[in-house]
Design an enzyme around this catalytic site. Structure first.
Site, PDB file in Angstrom:
ATOM      1  N   TYR A 112       0.844  -1.194   0.000  1.00 38.73           N
ATOM      2  CA  TYR A 112       0.000   0.000   0.000  1.00 38.73           C
ATOM      3  C   TYR A 112       0.881   1.246   0.000  1.00 38.73           C
ATOM      4  O   TYR A 112       0.589   2.226  -0.689  1.00 38.73           O
ATOM      5  CB  TYR A 112      -0.916   0.018   1.227  1.00 38.73           C
ATOM      6  CG  TYR A 112      -1.973  -1.050   1.196  1.00 38.73           C
ATOM      7  CD1 TYR A 112      -3.115  -0.905   0.421  1.00 38.73           C
ATOM      8  CD2 TYR A 112      -1.838  -2.219   1.938  1.00 38.73           C
ATOM      9  CE1 TYR A 112      -4.098  -1.884   0.387  1.00 38.73           C
ATOM     10  CE2 TYR A 112      -2.812  -3.206   1.913  1.00 38.73           C
ATOM     11  CZ  TYR A 112      -3.936  -3.030   1.135  1.00 38.73           C
ATOM     12  OH  TYR A 112      -4.896  -4.003   1.106  1.00 38.73           O
ATOM     13  N   ASN A 135     -12.504  -0.673  -4.861  1.00 39.72           N
ATOM     14  CA  ASN A 135     -12.391  -0.994  -6.277  1.00 39.72           C
ATOM     15  C   ASN A 135     -13.562  -1.879  -6.721  1.00 39.72           C
ATOM     16  O   ASN A 135     -13.746  -2.976  -6.203  1.00 39.72           O
ATOM     17  CB  ASN A 135     -11.056  -1.713  -6.520  1.00 39.72           C
ATOM     18  CG  ASN A 135     -10.868  -2.181  -7.938  1.00 39.72           C
ATOM     19  OD1 ASN A 135     -11.527  -1.727  -8.856  1.00 39.72           O
ATOM     20  ND2 ASN A 135      -9.950  -3.115  -8.112  1.00 39.72           N
ATOM     21  N   CYS A 143      -6.458  -5.302  -7.703  1.00 34.96           N
ATOM     22  CA  CYS A 143      -6.249  -4.925  -6.308  1.00 34.96           C
ATOM     23  C   CYS A 143      -5.725  -6.096  -5.475  1.00 34.96           C
ATOM     24  O   CYS A 143      -5.181  -5.882  -4.389  1.00 34.96           O
ATOM     25  CB  CYS A 143      -7.524  -4.343  -5.712  1.00 34.96           C
ATOM     26  SG  CYS A 143      -8.995  -5.357  -5.928  1.00 34.96           S
ATOM     27  N   HIS A 144      -5.830  -7.314  -5.996  1.00 32.82           N
ATOM     28  CA  HIS A 144      -5.283  -8.470  -5.274  1.00 32.82           C
ATOM     29  C   HIS A 144      -3.763  -8.429  -5.235  1.00 32.82           C
ATOM     30  O   HIS A 144      -3.151  -9.116  -4.419  1.00 32.82           O
ATOM     31  CB  HIS A 144      -5.771  -9.790  -5.912  1.00 32.82           C
ATOM     32  CG  HIS A 144      -5.360  -9.985  -7.326  1.00 32.82           C
ATOM     33  ND1 HIS A 144      -6.064  -9.440  -8.379  1.00 32.82           N
ATOM     34  CD2 HIS A 144      -4.321 -10.659  -7.875  1.00 32.82           C
ATOM     35  CE1 HIS A 144      -5.475  -9.773  -9.520  1.00 32.82           C
ATOM     36  NE2 HIS A 144      -4.403 -10.513  -9.237  1.00 32.82           N
ATOM     37  N   GLU A 170      -1.133 -16.516 -10.599  1.00 31.22           N
ATOM     38  CA  GLU A 170      -0.211 -15.674 -11.356  1.00 31.22           C
ATOM     39  C   GLU A 170       1.232 -16.128 -11.172  1.00 31.22           C
ATOM     40  O   GLU A 170       2.009 -16.141 -12.131  1.00 31.22           O
ATOM     41  CB  GLU A 170      -0.385 -14.206 -10.977  1.00 31.22           C
ATOM     42  CG  GLU A 170      -1.724 -13.649 -11.432  1.00 31.22           C
ATOM     43  CD  GLU A 170      -1.905 -12.172 -11.151  1.00 31.22           C
ATOM     44  OE1 GLU A 170      -0.941 -11.493 -10.736  1.00 31.22           O
ATOM     45  OE2 GLU A 170      -3.034 -11.683 -11.361  1.00 31.22           O
TER      46      GLU A 170
END
Length: 177
Positions: A112, A135, A143-144, A170
């Site tokens: 953040y 979001n 946002c993950h 990912e």
């Protein structure tokens, strides 16, 4: 789409491997990809209705069909980037945060604090976290990929298990094939 001087957000439910998402489009842009289990689900809906002067209606659209196709490819590890046209509905600061999410590379994470620095407000970590949590275009505006300063997984509208799933998906997709 308009009906009685109000815009209509067409919505379709999407079953991802890590939870149900509600997809929504207004015109030719995706404005919603939100976790059905999210505790703030109704707040996101109310914000979209207010800012877009819209009402929700179940239905399909070309942009939702394309979003479904791209999500299917993403979850099958065949897609790393999305190119669905997005419509962010929020305050100026929120949209700055959400647009910056689009620049976080697939398989990467940032804190953040780093996100706050990237948008030029290094002391606004809490405000950035709040914007990230608001979001409405989860997965598409990733946002993950935002983690705590100690790299720990922190709050996520879809739940920490969904966040972990997406990050692991990912990471596994980064491996040579």
């Amino acid at each position: 789409m308009q009906r009685n001087d109000r815009n209509v957000i067409l919505t379709t439910r999407y079953e991802s491997p890590c939870g149900a998402l509600l997809l929504g489009s207004l015109g030719e842009r995706l404005c919603l990809c939100d976790w059905q289990a999210a505790k703030d689900r109704s707040r996101v809906s109310r914000r979209l209705q207010r800012l877009l002067h819209a009402e929700f209606e179940e239905g399909a659209s070309e942009v939702i069909d394309e979003a479904v196709r791209q999500l299917d490819e993403y979850f099958a590890r065949k897609r790393r980037e999305f190119d669905v046209p997005l419509l962010f509905a929020g305050k100026e600061f929120q949209t700055r945060v959400w647009n910056e999410l689009l620049h976080i590379p697939f398989g990467s994470t940032v804190s953040y604090g780093e996100l706050a620095r990237r948008i030029g407000v290094p002391r606004a970590v809490r405000a950035v976290a709040n914007a990230n949590g608001a979001n409405a275009l989860s997965v598409f505006a990733p946002c993950h990929r935002i983690v705590g300063s100690d790299r720990s997984l922190t709050g996520y509208a879809g739940g920490l298990e969904a966040k972990k799933y997406l990050l692991e998906l990912e990471a596994a997709s980064q491996l040579p094939r």
